[in-house]
Write an enzyme that holds these catalytic residues in place. Sequence first.
Site, mmCIF file in Angstrom:
data_model
loop_
_atom_site.group_PDB
_atom_site.id
_atom_site.type_symbol
_atom_site.label_atom_id
_atom_site.label_comp_id
_atom_site.label_asym_id
_atom_site.label_seq_id
_atom_site.Cartn_x
_atom_site.Cartn_y
_atom_site.Cartn_z
ATOM 1 C CB SER A 1 -0.626 0.094 1.302
ATOM 2 O OG SER A 1 -0.192 0.281 2.310
ATOM 3 C CE LYS A 2 0.826 8.116 -2.440
ATOM 4 N NZ LYS A 2 0.265 9.398 -1.688
#
Length: 504
Positions: free
Chosen positions: A250-251
């Site tokens: 995930s970012k």
Amino acid sequence: MSESVPSKPRVRFAPSPTGYLHVGGVRTAIFNYLFARKHGGTFILRIDDTDTKRNLEEAVKIIIDGMKWVGLDWDEGPGKGGSVGPYYQSQRFDKYKAAAEKLEKSGRAYWAKKQIGDKLPDWKIEKMKKAGKWDDDLAKAAQDPNPALYFKIHEGEPQDIVFEDAVWGRYSRPADVLNDYVLLRGDGTPTYNFATVCDDIEMGITHIIRGEDHLANTPKQINLYKALGAPLPQFAHLPMIHNDKGEKISKRRDPVAVTLYEACGLLPEALFNFMALLGWSPGDDRELLTKDEMIAAFSLDRIKLAPAQFTLTRKRDLPPESTDNERAAWLAESLPGTKLEWMNGEYMKKLPIGALLERVRPFMDGHGYDMKKFAPERLEQIVKLEQERARTLRQLSENLRLFFVAPSAYDPKAVEKVLKKNDGLALLKEVRAMLDAQADWSPHALEEALKQFVEAKNTKFGNVAQPIRVALSGATVSPPIHDTLALLGRDESLARIDRALLIP
Ligand code: GLU
């Protein structure tokens, strides 16, 4: 086993312009690309921008630049055109409207202003989201003062939609979870499911290859295909990509923007190869494959169901608020010892030296090295010294620092261990005199001279080489010492040794 594929399949990669190109998206694009190329089909780039309000142009440019950098060329889409455009969803609203009218006429859609229960507590919403039972579109439509267009699930209609997924096999969604769902919002904008199905039908998409996160949307989309009287495409949902902690990348937690990989000095062809093997294998133990080899070997039935492991050697967590530079530095620090780094090193070894120089040049410029200090041929020889050792362009540019920047300080540990012990400084002084008298300053002659010197002194090679290294670079690591001396040049080498001899 080889799958049967209709001639000339049409596939698409449909990113939303979020401001960065996600590496997971790149993996999806690569699989679509390989599939299209393998079967002589068409690879479409479509921009899913129905929700993008600001900076669309910039966000699209990031996607396009990223795709080009990785080496993914599309056949239809932005900049290419094609017969089923426009390729921006924001320019296709008339088509969604027409499809909506068709569904309304056939009794499969209706406008309504719905109240959906009382406001639920946040924890309950979170729980429903985790269980895949939360419908964001429904919730938003309920808040909207305007009516929304809903898809109508017919009473008595079987709800447990079963379909064959190329990766998952027979997939069935449990019964009674499909409620009427939003197609057009109160402001007339389409939901993801509606816009996607309209476009995939109109664009003649035969195979939908995308992330597993869309598996739960597929039954809703299948209903729409049926209601619109269109044949179903073949679905293939790719396994999620997990990080070294077993979490979905995930970012927040991981370096996901593709530009970070570029900034770290990875070669696009190496990243392409690495990403292609995240969840797919050519069916044998080959790991380094050219694009053509990947195309030849590609097949949907060799995509694995288990999450793909994208492992970095994480030494510390990535602070969620990091800037891009900090993220790139974090990635550089987490690459050593990884498969991605190894693979990149292999690609660097294979590059012709002139090509490697051109690839590393922006990194050298970034350090402010004066590249004109050396003739082009000499520059290539310098880069060659690190071609076998450095595994990223960034490492290569850093390892060559000594050729461009004289040490402004000496590593105190190196001074202590190398110069102050084992007669380091005394040996350096003597070797300096020997080098000064050296007529032939070629690597070979220097190597011979150093060997003779070491023999005459009856010492170990390292006891002579290390003090020179510290003098030239300030530290104890450099390419072979005779090469370093030869390429740095006589005057510069002797001047640096003289400065080191002044160390008190
Ligand atoms: N825009 C969607 C996404 O980025 C596309 C999903 C799909 O391929 O259907 O997730």
